[in-house]
Design an enzyme around this catalytic site. Sequence first.
Site, PDB file in Angstrom:
ATOM      1  N   LYS A  67       2.664   1.168 -12.374  1.00 26.79           N
ATOM      2  CA  LYS A  67       2.058  -0.136 -12.651  1.00 26.79           C
ATOM      3  C   LYS A  67       0.973   0.074 -13.704  1.00 26.79           C
ATOM      4  O   LYS A  67       0.258   1.088 -13.672  1.00 26.79           O
ATOM      5  CB  LYS A  67       1.461  -0.649 -11.331  1.00 26.79           C
ATOM      6  CG  LYS A  67       0.909  -2.058 -11.337  1.00 26.79           C
ATOM      7  CD  LYS A  67       0.439  -2.422  -9.913  1.00 26.79           C
ATOM      8  CE  LYS A  67      -0.109  -3.835  -9.814  1.00 26.79           C
ATOM      9  NZ  LYS A  67      -0.511  -4.200  -8.427  1.00 26.79           N
ATOM     10  N   SER A 142       1.370  -8.507  -6.967  1.00 24.00           N
ATOM     11  CA  SER A 142       1.188  -8.347  -8.386  1.00 24.00           C
ATOM     12  C   SER A 142       1.987  -7.200  -9.011  1.00 24.00           C
ATOM     13  O   SER A 142       2.121  -7.140 -10.226  1.00 24.00           O
ATOM     14  CB  SER A 142      -0.304  -8.107  -8.684  1.00 24.00           C
ATOM     15  OG  SER A 142      -0.749  -6.926  -8.053  1.00 24.00           O
ATOM     16  N   SER A 166       0.534  -6.780  -2.675  1.00 20.19           N
ATOM     17  CA  SER A 166       1.147  -6.605  -4.002  1.00 20.19           C
ATOM     18  C   SER A 166       2.247  -5.571  -4.107  1.00 20.19           C
ATOM     19  O   SER A 166       2.923  -5.511  -5.124  1.00 20.19           O
ATOM     20  CB  SER A 166       0.074  -6.275  -5.024  1.00 20.19           C
ATOM     21  OG  SER A 166      -0.552  -7.464  -5.422  1.00 20.19           O
TER      22      SER A 166
HETATM   23  N1  GLN Z   1      -1.290 -11.865  -3.916  1.00 21.95           N
HETATM   24  C1  GLN Z   1      -2.519 -11.287  -3.491  1.00 21.95           C
HETATM   25  C2  GLN Z   1      -3.656 -11.785  -4.355  1.00 21.95           C
HETATM   26  O1  GLN Z   1      -3.400 -12.539  -5.208  1.00 21.95           O
HETATM   27  C3  GLN Z   1      -2.441  -9.795  -3.480  1.00 21.95           C
HETATM   28  C4  GLN Z   1      -2.825  -9.143  -4.754  1.00 21.95           C
HETATM   29  C5  GLN Z   1      -2.765  -7.648  -4.662  1.00 21.95           C
HETATM   30  O2  GLN Z   1      -2.394  -7.099  -3.629  1.00 21.95           O
HETATM   31  N2  GLN Z   1      -3.180  -6.996  -5.724  1.00 21.95           N
HETATM   32  O3  GLN Z   1      -4.783 -11.422  -4.177  1.00 21.95           O
END
Ligand code: GLN
Length: 460
Positions: A67, A142, A166
């Site tokens: 990532k 994400s 994420s």
């Molecule tokens: N969808 C969650 C958020 O928007 C998780 C994001 C993540 O785990 N980086 O915070």
Amino acid sequence: MTISEILGQIQSTSARAVVENSIKLATENESYHALLSLTSERALKRAADVDSGKITGRLAGVPFVVKDNFLAFGAPTTAASKMLENFDAPLQATAVEKLEAEGAICIGKANLDAFAHGGSTENSAFGPTKNAFDTDRVAGGSSGGSAVVTALNIVPFALGSDTGGSIRQPASFNGVVGVKPTYGAVSRYGVVAMASSTDVIGHFTTNISDAELIMDIISGRDERDMTTLPDFFEVENETKPNQKIGLVTDFMTDDVDSEVRAKVNEYVEKLRELGHAVEEVNLPMAEYALAIYYIIVPAELCSNLARYDGIRYGHRAESIKTLAELYGKTRDEGFVTENKRRIMIGSYVLSSGFFDAYYLKAQKARTLLINEFDKLFENYDVLIGPVAPTPAFKLGENTADPIKMYLNDIMTVPTSLAGLPAISVPAGNNSEGLPIGVQLMGSRQSDAKLLSLAKSMETK
Ligand code: GLN
């Protein structure tokens, strides 16, 4: 594509051939926009070193993707933001270093929601990633890019970060395994910080044995990350028989897509056939988990993002006259809307007039949630439920309404807040062919036990 299949290919051809093929697949699948950059030059050089015997290890020649919020050599580390668009890493993340020490070869950097803020990869400053099964749908996020490259078999595994879901949610949306380890199991050194009390590093694979292998390699104490735990992970080849498993009913309400619930129930039936006892359990504090998360996480991330001021790292606005203008314009240009929204929420809940009412209250509620989990794990080995309320949604479907987007995180944030391990395991597809994942959650440091249970279910 499994890691052992790839190792077989390297044996019968060469690391160079395998890495070249992986880069070719990445290029052929460019329309998914899963990758922000390729690190071809460095990758091919390392492949040559594997073929000459200079580089050895358990993953010698095996290509992978990280990532793009991991510092890694060979391409900029952008965090999918304009802020870091041209930022070259001065060092590599510990997880990347550990994989390289075993001979693995990074071929590219995966797309994400900018600074990992989001659940669809639509918040990337460089455009969204498309779902591996339906290009009209989101990849999830994400870590959407990492999930899609694994699902498309471009690489056998990819690294991601999981602050509130994420890794697990995009794994579920793309039919691959996603591992969110216990908080502190894997070093976060060299990964762009989001929310320091819930950020964890984990991985995507196509099967559980590979997930165990990668966990074994990347986990362990790191002197450069003081939150890391002493190495505790050891692959469990024997699955504990007759486990007591709790089905979290709070995640199985009518609001949850019926096909998602059906897949969870099918998985539960198979667990029972293997001799495990599955009972319904309640996690009443789960109702408040989203509210807690969306106070604590913005508070922490607004502090972590304060370092992007146009002076020390990355983007700097031009033609500015005052210091305030330098900060303001740099941050306006460097962050996407969702970053700014969260910075504003974080600043608000930390401000002196509201600190007690929001941040402190949220921390107290978080403790109550942790206590509920601890109580359940006195009686249950593992908890089970869906990963997300729906399969992958349509691109653009939730972008106009941040609350609707946040609701998708409802089943992944509780374990993040409690620092517990949780994995997303593919459980088949719905009637439209979209993948659905099941979530297994465990007590602190029970990562190996969770994976072992999931492995015993793979052949069922
Ligand atoms: N969808 C969650 C958020 O928007 C998780 C994001 C993540 O785990 N980086 O915070």
